[in-house]
Write an enzyme that holds these catalytic residues in place. Structure first.
Site, PDB file in Angstrom:
ATOM      1  CG  HIS A  37      -1.910   0.971   1.386  1.00  0.00           C
ATOM      2  ND1 HIS A  37      -1.666   2.279   1.720  1.00  0.00           N
ATOM      3  CD2 HIS A  37      -3.243   0.875   1.215  1.00  0.00           C
ATOM      4  CE1 HIS A  37      -2.807   2.936   1.753  1.00  0.00           C
ATOM      5  NE2 HIS A  37      -3.785   2.111   1.446  1.00  0.00           N
ATOM      6  CG  ASP A  75       0.686  -2.825   6.414  1.00  0.00           C
ATOM      7  OD1 ASP A  75      -0.276  -2.919   7.210  1.00  0.00           O
ATOM      8  OD2 ASP A  75       0.676  -2.082   5.420  1.00  0.00           O
ATOM      9  CD  GLN A 132      -6.836  -4.370   3.787  1.00  0.00           C
ATOM     10  OE1 GLN A 132      -7.746  -5.191   3.802  1.00  0.00           O
ATOM     11  NE2 GLN A 132      -7.070  -3.068   3.721  1.00  0.00           N
ATOM     12  CE  LYS A 155      -7.304  -0.399   6.307  1.00  0.00           C
ATOM     13  NZ  LYS A 155      -8.088   0.273   5.274  1.00  0.00           N
ATOM     14  CB  CYS A 165      -3.689   3.278  -1.664  1.00  0.00           C
ATOM     15  SG  CYS A 165      -4.805   4.624  -1.344  1.00  0.00           S
TER      16      CYS A 165
END
Lengths: 405, 139
Positions: free
Chosen positions: A122, A199, A202, A225, A363
């Site tokens: 991202h 990261d 997600q 999220k 993104c």
């Protein structure tokens, strides 16, 4: 099995209509909806508990501090971390990555050093590193994709050199839903003795994450999220970095003693939390975590995988659809295009049927260039989505394709 | 035809569909397909209006005191909207273009395409059309 009907009832927003149609919310990769318990936790804090933390002697301040620190513990336990001081509250994934990048840039990273990223990243996990590289003569190296859009781990190993100072990589591609091979990343970063940042923006919403077992140096994710509020997230630091990562910013709350000549900083998480933090956000985040744990992360993953597999199977039957990174092992996300049609048109028409999808580059422009497309249509699931919604979406997608031809 | 007359004509055309949004969008898509393409030589970086998702190319010239616009977009719904803008504004005098309210878009129920959150570049396109018109008044 989990009772989806009961889960749906806990989300007030899902009861409403959009464009006169029942809302089918498939844009969870952008942000998930919030259950009533989270909304109430935030509301109740302001109604009955609001006070500033860590300093006050009065009862409300003490209670607010307890609630805030308890939230840190709840989140630490969820990620299998014993020392909750390793969980630092931030405004979200982007903020967390910037804190690491700015901190590392002070001592750890030197001119000519190299950082390895992946093609999936991202923009939020590219730009902070690019900024450092441009300012300091650093180099970014990128793990390429294989034919099936998975990461090329052989090429990954070849990217390591004596100058490699960090691997910063996403756990799950926000565009494709593909899951990176943590075993491989752990093995290689240990072999070459390079710290790694994971990261989890997600992955954390969809699957069980055991940081004690993964052993990253840094882990980041966002509350919004994960059924929690916007403007809240965490930065996890390994024991080593908790004591040594230089501060990106500083201010009240981070100190032990201050004179005009010198400051002695607090130990643990507080050192990284200058100013009054987003107290209600932290409490809302912990409540969202409890909601997820009550459903059970394994149940949640199973349900979403069921939806992904069902949707992918149906999409494969549609001649005009091109799928990207279709794979059985995914985290709640599917990207596709209708051949010859702009994703914007597909998304606009689906919206008219009350179906919320995301279109565009998500993104991840470097990944788009790699796939050779301007953008895709992305559907992304949460625990409250149903098979009936997927079927409704497939039916309407077919209608949209006819309309566009 | 005056700007208001063209707007009235479009309004009547869309009134025919009533609340049937599918028919309305099918018409918009047809309009998009029928828009005469901009000549390849005008599909330049300079003429591109960057939306976040769909892109619009716009070329303008002054002919006998009137502005002539040609345009294209890579998304068909955007192109349909572009076709409507061109129908209203192309062939009009620069001063009339500057004063055009363009509120017919709201009246035909397609206002959502002009909201700033829509990433389609239409708002920028109207601004660009008006700007070109202003430049030509000054001439």
């Amino acid at each position: 099995m989990i009772d989806i009907k009961k889960i749906r009832e806990q989300f007030p927003i899902l009861q409403q209509k959009v464009n006169g149609k029942p809302l089918v919310y498939f844009d969870n990769g952008a942000t998930s909806q919030k259950p009533e318990v989270v909304i109430d936790a935030i509301g109740n804090f302001y109604k009955t508990g609001n006070s500033n933390i860590h300093r006050g002697v009065h009862t409300l301040s003490r209670l607010a501090t307890e609630q805030f620190e308890q939230s840190r513990k709840t989140i630490a336990t969820h990620f299998h971390i014993k020392n909750e001081q390793q969980i630092i509250f931030t405004s979200g994934t982007t903020d967390s990555i910037n804190k690491v990048a700015q901190g590392l840039a002070k001592h750890h990273l030197k001119s000519g050093d190299e950082i390895i990223l992946s093609t999936y990243e991202h923009h939020s996990n590219i730009l902070p590193w690019q900024l450092w590289a441009q300012k300091n003569g650093g180099v970014l190296k990128v793990i390429p994709l294989l034919e099936d859009n998975s990461l090329d781990y052989v090429a990954f190993e070849n990217l390591f050199s004596e100058k490699t100072k960090l691997v910063a990589i996403t756990h799950v591609s926000n565009t494709l839903g593909l899951i990176t091979n943590l075993q491989k990343i752990k093995e290689l970063t240990q072999k070459y003795n390079v710290p790694f940042l994971l990261d989890g923006a997600q992955s954390a919403p969809h699957m069980r994450i055991d940081l004690n077992q993964i052993e990253p140096d840094f882990f980041v994710c966002s509350a919004h999220k994960m059924y929690g509020p916007t403007g809240a997230g965490i930065l996890y630091l390994s024991e080593k970095w908790l004591g040594t990562l230089p501060l990106a910013s500083t201010g009240g709350g981070t100190i032990k003693t201050v004179t005009f000549e010198k400051t002695e900083y607090a130990e643990g998480a507080l050192r990284f939390e200058p100013g009054t933090p987003h107290i209600a956000g932290a409490i809302g985040f912990a409540t969202a975590i409890k909601f997820m744990d009550e459903v059970g992360m394994n149940h949640l993953y199973e349900h979403e995988s069921y939806l992904v597999n069902h949707a992918q199977k149906a999409l494969k039957q549609i001649r005009e659809v091109e799928l990207y990174g279709a794979n059985d092992h995914k985290a709640g996300v599917i990207s596709f295009n209708v051949k010859g049609q702009h994703p914007f048109d597909v998304g606009t028409l689906l919206d008219k049927y009350g179906i919320a999808v995301r279109t565009g580059h998500h993104c991840t422009q470097p990944l788009m260039q790699c796939l050779g497309v301007q953008g895709t249509v992305r559907i992304s699931f949460a625990v409250y989505n149903t098979i009936e919604e997927v079927d409704f979406f497939i039916e309407k997608l077919k209608k949209v394709i006819t309309m566009l031809q | 035809m005056k700007i208001e007359d063209v707007e009235k004509e479009i309004l009547e055309e869309f009134e025919f569909f009533g609340d049937d949004w599918e028919a309305k969008y099918e018409h918009l898509i047809d309009l998009g397909k029928s828009l005469p393409l901009i000549e390849a030589q005008f599909k330049t970086e300079e003429n591109i209006i960057q939306g976040c998702q769909s892109r619009v190319w716009l070329n303008s010239e002054l002919k006998d005191g009137k502005m002539i616009f040609t345009a294209d977009s890579d998304a068909i719904i955007t192109k349909g909207m572009v076709a409507l803008m061109i129908r209203v504004l192309s062939g009009q005098k620069p001063e009339d273009i500057v004063n055009a309210k363009m509120d017919f878009v709201d009246k035909i129920g397609l206002k959502e395409h002009l909201s700033p959150t829509r990433a389609n570049g239409l708002v920028s396109m109207i601004n660009r059309m008006k700007k070109e018109a202003i430049l030509n008044i000054e001439k």
